[in-house]
Scaffold this motif. Structure first.
Motif, short mmCIF file in Angstrom:
data_model
loop_
_atom_site.label_atom_id
_atom_site.label_comp_id
_atom_site.label_asym_id
_atom_site.label_seq_id
_atom_site.Cartn_x
_atom_site.Cartn_y
_atom_site.Cartn_z
N SER A 146 0.83 -1.20 0.00
CA SER A 146 0.00 0.00 0.00
C SER A 146 0.86 1.25 0.00
CB SER A 146 -0.91 0.00 1.23
OG SER A 146 -1.65 1.18 1.33
N ILE A 147 1.93 1.23 0.79
CA ILE A 147 2.85 2.38 0.85
C ILE A 147 3.52 2.59 -0.50
CG2 ILE A 147 5.05 3.14 1.84
CD1 ILE A 147 4.06 1.77 4.48
N ASP A 148 3.95 1.51 -1.12
CA ASP A 148 4.64 1.58 -2.40
C ASP A 148 3.72 2.15 -3.48
OD1 ASP A 148 6.75 1.11 -4.31
OD2 ASP A 148 5.69 -0.68 -4.96
N VAL A 149 2.53 1.56 -3.62
CA VAL A 149 1.58 1.99 -4.65
C VAL A 149 1.04 3.39 -4.33
CG1 VAL A 149 -0.62 1.47 -5.80
CG2 VAL A 149 0.96 -0.39 -5.21
N GLY A 150 0.79 3.65 -3.05
CA GLY A 150 0.30 4.97 -2.65
C GLY A 150 1.30 6.06 -2.91
N SER A 153 1.33 6.80 -6.65
CA SER A 153 0.11 7.46 -7.13
C SER A 153 -0.21 8.74 -6.35
CB SER A 153 -1.07 6.50 -7.04
OG SER A 153 -1.29 6.09 -5.70
N ASN A 154 0.67 9.10 -5.41
CA ASN A 154 0.50 10.31 -4.59
C ASN A 154 -0.74 10.24 -3.69
OD1 ASN A 154 1.76 12.78 -3.87
ND2 ASN A 154 0.18 13.92 -4.95
N ASN A 155 -1.12 9.02 -3.29
CA ASN A 155 -2.21 8.86 -2.33
C ASN A 155 -1.58 8.89 -0.94
OD1 ASN A 155 -4.39 8.14 -0.76
ND2 ASN A 155 -5.08 6.49 -2.10
N LEU A 156 -1.23 10.08 -0.50
CA LEU A 156 -0.45 10.23 0.72
C LEU A 156 -1.26 9.95 1.98
CD1 LEU A 156 1.71 13.34 -0.22
CD2 LEU A 156 2.27 10.92 -0.41
N TRP A 157 -2.58 10.13 1.92
CA TRP A 157 -3.42 9.79 3.07
C TRP A 157 -3.27 8.30 3.39
CZ3 TRP A 157 -6.32 12.12 6.79
CH2 TRP A 157 -7.15 11.29 7.53
N ILE A 158 -3.32 7.46 2.34
CA ILE A 158 -3.19 6.02 2.53
C ILE A 158 -1.77 5.65 2.97
CG2 ILE A 158 -3.05 3.83 1.25
CD1 ILE A 158 -5.85 4.48 2.16
N VAL A 159 -0.77 6.30 2.40
CA VAL A 159 0.62 6.03 2.80
C VAL A 159 0.79 6.32 4.29
CG1 VAL A 159 3.03 6.73 2.52
CG2 VAL A 159 1.56 6.50 0.50
N CYS A 160 0.28 7.46 4.70
CA CYS A 160 0.35 7.85 6.11
C CYS A 160 -0.41 6.85 6.98
CB CYS A 160 -0.20 9.25 6.27
SG CYS A 160 -0.02 9.93 7.93
#
Length: 233
Positions: A146-150, A153-160
């Protein structure tokens, strides 16, 4: 893990609702202005995204409304993201079987559509489900994916969120070093990206980690920081 999370989140719902109320009111008011189906879908998806955090029943209500629009307009590609509302609902209701089934369906659609941002969300939800089942190795693999794909794709909410959840997972295992390492990564992303709500959650988790490892003074300070973020965002 559940007891630790409950200790942290016991004070959050009212604070979160108060700071989210203006957003909810804005989207609901916009829905009353004879929005076309496309706009209505977008507004309802925003409501789903807010309610996913703390109100699963309202999340389900607006998810069902969007499924009605998908059927009406044959918007099959939109189903991948809409299904995430069901995944979240059943996850919060601890119905792992249903949540996993809907996440698999969502994952397939999002993968076919090459929707990387939504796929990051799918990997995160898979990780949460494995985490709930106590299957930590599988959970870690999916959080990291999830961190890698996020990140891509700049989905920083999910990365966080993934880093924050990893911090809780390692807290579950009493791994002090990795717990602090991951919450600090989450906090760095949240603060750098000006994700105020995410920062609030991070300081709350950091406070719980401090409390669990006997750092009472630091825990109190971080819980207060968390409160201030939710109070003013």
């Amino acid at each position: 893990m559940i007891k630790k999370i409950l200790f942290f989140v016991s004070f959050l719902p009212l604070i979160l609702y108060s700071q989210a109320f203006s957003k909810l009111a804005f989207y609901k008011q916009a829905l009353k202005k004879n929005a076309n189906d496309e706009k209505q879908f977008q507004l309802q998806q925003e409501l789903v995204n807010i309610y996913r955090i703390y109100n699963p029943d309202s999340c389900l209500f607006y998810t069902k409304k969007n499924f009605g629009l998908i059927r009406k307009n044959e918007w099959n590609p939109k189903k991948g993201r809409a299904l995430l509302g069901l995944v979240s609902y059943y996850t919060e209701k601890n119905n792992i079987k249903s949540a996993y089934k809907y996440n698999q369906e969502s994952f397939k659609i999002n993968k076919d559509n090459k929707d990387q941002s939504a796929l990051a969300d799918n990997y995160y939800m898979f990780a949460r489900l494995y985490h709930q089942k106590g299957e930590h190795a599988q959970a870690v693999r999916n959080y990291l994916k999830s961190i890698d794909v996020g990140t891509q794709s700049n989905n920083l909410w999910i990365v966080c969120s993934a880093y924050r959840s990893l911090a809780f997972l390692y807290l579950d295992e009493s791994n002090k070093e990795k717990s602090y390492e991951n919450i600090n990564k989450a906090l760095k992303i949240a603060n750098k990206s000006n994700l105020l709500e995410a920062s609030g959650f991070c300081y709350g988790v950091l406070g719980e980690i401090d409390r669990s490892f006997g750092n009472a003074k630091e825990a109190q300070l971080n819980f207060l920081k968390s409160y201030q973020y939710f109070k003013f965002t």
